[in-house]
Design a protein around this motif. Structure first.
Motif, mmCIF file in Angstrom:
data_model
loop_
_atom_site.group_PDB
_atom_site.id
_atom_site.type_symbol
_atom_site.label_atom_id
_atom_site.label_comp_id
_atom_site.label_asym_id
_atom_site.label_seq_id
_atom_site.Cartn_x
_atom_site.Cartn_y
_atom_site.Cartn_z
ATOM 1 N N HIS A 113 14.883 10.596 9.938
ATOM 2 C CA HIS A 113 16.102 10.708 9.696
ATOM 3 C C HIS A 113 16.184 8.939 9.485
ATOM 4 N N GLY A 114 17.003 8.822 7.861
ATOM 5 C CA GLY A 114 16.328 7.445 7.188
ATOM 6 C C GLY A 114 14.738 6.361 8.005
ATOM 7 N N VAL A 115 13.931 6.565 7.787
ATOM 8 C CA VAL A 115 12.506 5.791 8.917
ATOM 9 C C VAL A 115 12.014 4.888 7.571
ATOM 10 N N ASN A 116 12.392 3.661 7.835
ATOM 11 C CA ASN A 116 11.976 2.840 7.028
ATOM 12 C C ASN A 116 10.215 2.109 7.430
ATOM 13 N N ILE A 117 8.588 2.617 7.001
ATOM 14 C CA ILE A 117 7.818 1.739 7.384
ATOM 15 C C ILE A 117 7.166 1.298 5.495
ATOM 16 N N HIS A 118 5.943 0.479 6.189
ATOM 17 C CA HIS A 118 6.217 -0.463 5.368
ATOM 18 C C HIS A 118 4.377 -0.525 5.670
ATOM 19 N N LEU A 119 3.264 -0.136 5.036
ATOM 20 C CA LEU A 119 1.905 0.015 5.033
ATOM 21 C C LEU A 119 1.252 -1.130 4.648
ATOM 22 N N ARG A 120 0.648 -2.572 5.186
ATOM 23 C CA ARG A 120 0.343 -3.242 3.603
ATOM 24 C C ARG A 120 -1.542 -2.870 4.017
ATOM 25 N N ARG A 121 -1.990 -3.069 2.553
ATOM 26 C CA ARG A 121 -2.994 -2.771 2.438
ATOM 27 C C ARG A 121 -4.426 -3.044 3.701
ATOM 28 N N GLY A 122 -5.413 -1.959 4.468
ATOM 29 C CA GLY A 122 -5.962 -2.929 5.324
ATOM 30 C C GLY A 122 -5.590 -2.687 6.348
ATOM 31 N N ASP A 123 -4.053 -2.231 6.590
ATOM 32 C CA ASP A 123 -3.838 -2.106 8.419
ATOM 33 C C ASP A 123 -4.399 -1.048 8.550
ATOM 34 N N MET B 291 0.830 -1.452 0.260
ATOM 35 C CA MET B 291 0.070 0.219 0.505
ATOM 36 C C MET B 291 1.266 1.258 -0.075
ATOM 37 N N ILE B 292 1.468 2.001 0.983
ATOM 38 C CA ILE B 292 2.503 2.710 1.194
ATOM 39 C C ILE B 292 3.730 2.256 2.358
ATOM 40 N N GLU B 293 4.920 2.594 0.954
ATOM 41 C CA GLU B 293 6.410 2.546 2.059
ATOM 42 C C GLU B 293 7.346 3.428 1.574
ATOM 43 N N LEU B 294 7.826 3.759 2.859
ATOM 44 C CA LEU B 294 8.895 5.117 3.289
ATOM 45 C C LEU B 294 10.042 4.323 3.522
ATOM 46 N N LYS B 295 10.800 4.496 2.254
ATOM 47 C CA LYS B 295 12.001 3.835 2.159
ATOM 48 C C LYS B 295 13.581 4.989 2.710
ATOM 49 N N ASN B 296 13.643 4.843 4.056
ATOM 50 C CA ASN B 296 15.311 5.606 3.857
ATOM 51 C C ASN B 296 14.617 6.804 4.175
ATOM 52 N N VAL B 297 13.445 7.024 4.648
ATOM 53 C CA VAL B 297 12.824 8.563 4.340
ATOM 54 C C VAL B 297 13.783 9.891 5.323
ATOM 55 N N SER B 298 13.799 10.695 5.137
ATOM 56 C CA SER B 298 14.384 11.535 5.884
ATOM 57 C C SER B 298 13.679 13.330 5.326
ATOM 58 N N PHE B 299 14.248 13.717 6.635
ATOM 59 C CA PHE B 299 13.242 15.368 5.901
ATOM 60 C C PHE B 299 13.655 16.051 7.365
ATOM 61 N N ALA B 300 13.764 17.394 7.263
ATOM 62 C CA ALA B 300 13.976 18.246 7.953
ATOM 63 C C ALA B 300 13.369 19.491 7.775
ATOM 64 N N TYR B 301 12.976 20.349 8.553
ATOM 65 C CA TYR B 301 12.750 21.423 8.056
ATOM 66 C C TYR B 301 13.228 22.488 8.671
ATOM 67 N N GLU B 302 13.031 23.900 7.917
ATOM 68 C CA GLU B 302 13.712 25.546 8.225
ATOM 69 C C GLU B 302 14.094 25.624 9.851
ATOM 70 N N PRO B 303 14.535 26.746 10.247
ATOM 71 C CA PRO B 303 16.507 26.366 9.380
ATOM 72 C C PRO B 303 17.524 25.128 9.727
ATOM 73 N N ALA B 304 17.727 24.890 8.608
ATOM 74 C CA ALA B 304 18.497 23.367 8.542
ATOM 75 C C ALA B 304 18.704 22.542 9.967
ATOM 76 N N ASN B 305 19.205 23.395 10.958
ATOM 77 C CA ASN B 305 19.469 22.973 12.251
ATOM 78 C C ASN B 305 18.115 22.308 13.028
ATOM 79 N N ALA B 306 17.473 22.724 12.590
ATOM 80 C CA ALA B 306 16.025 22.248 13.656
ATOM 81 C C ALA B 306 16.050 21.352 13.854
#
Length: 270
Positions: free
Chosen positions: A22-32, A1-16
């Protein structure tokens, strides 16, 4: 259904750091029905926004039904992915429930020929008067109205950011029963939640996030009986699990009925 593969994201400013992942891996199967757990600022809401395509990862990929969301316009996801904000007043923008539902369908670019049928079906399902003014509704009713607008396009994935915050017990029960019914009908659910009792009652799986990283996952029972994991993520187990631990009942308890049955069994055995 949906999968996060080694996902990183940071808000501004860069040091927030609050909300960054950081490096998030999540896998949700259909119906979860997955609960995203963690302390404030851990990155839970960020994960749901990445799943919805409201945020784009700085690294890694979010894959929904085989498509990388980096290549998909956010507007094209509206009909397939519903999103419920913590505060319904950030979501409701029309004067009546009927207008709100119609606006949601238009935003999702649903064929206008089906609007009236979908709106009437949604009003009936939620027991709403379509001409009721949203400004006069209670907080719980507005939350139900917001949930209704997120569901009117019949999405495959429903993302919830603290859907029961500020609600009384009855309002909370109404919201969660509605969400549970949608899940039983095949809608995949990912829910940010700080109420561990609700997680134990409704979720099928949990992902624990601490300081922007996934530090554990499993069924609610597996997570709530893992004291080391809970301590790391600054989480407290549901009261039922605390009682089970106090009575040394092992990892057999997942409901009040289980607890009562084991207590009665102990009494009979002396």
């Amino acid at each position: 259904m949906i999968e996060l593969k080694n996902v990183s994201f940071a808000y501004e400013p860069a040091n927030a750091t609050s909300g960054a992942v950081h490096g998030v891996n999540i896998h949700l199967r259909r119906g979860d029905f997955c609960a995203l757990l963690g302390s404030n600022g851990a990155g839970k809401s960020t994960v749901t926004k990445l799943m919805r395509g409201l945020l784009r990862p700085t690294d890694g990929s979010v894959i929904f039904d085989g498509q990388d969301l980096k290549t998909v316009r956010t507007s094209t996801l509206a009909a397939r992915i519903g999103y419920l904000f913590q505060n319904p007043d950030r979501q409701i923008c029309k004067n009546t429930i009927r207008e709100e539902l119609r606006f949601s369908l238009m935003s999702a670019k649903v064929d206008e020929a089906s609007h009236e049928e979908l709106i009437e079906a949604q009003l009936k399902e939620f027991g709403f008067n379509g001409d009721e003014e949203t400004a006069t509704m209670s907080r719980g009713e507005r939350q139900r109205a917001a949930l209704s607008s997120a569901l009117v396009s019949r999405p495959e994935l429903l993302l919830l950011d603290e859907p029961t915050t500020g609600l009384d017990y009855l309002e909370c029960k109404q919201i969660m029963e509605c969400i549970s019914e949608q899940n039983k009908n095949g809608v995949t659910v990912a829910m940010v939640c700080h109420d561990m009792e609700l997680v134990l009652d409704y979720a099928k799986s949990c992902v624990v996030i601490d300081a922007g990283r996934v530090c554990g996952a499993g069924t609610p029972q597996e997570v709530f009986y893992n004291s080391e994991l809970l301590e790391k993520a600054s989480l407290l187990p549901p009261q039922l699990i605390e009682l089970a631990n106090r009575f040394e009942l092992g990892e057999k308890i997942s409901s009040a009925e289980d607890f009562a049955a084991l207590i009665m069994e102990r009494r009979r055995s002396g």
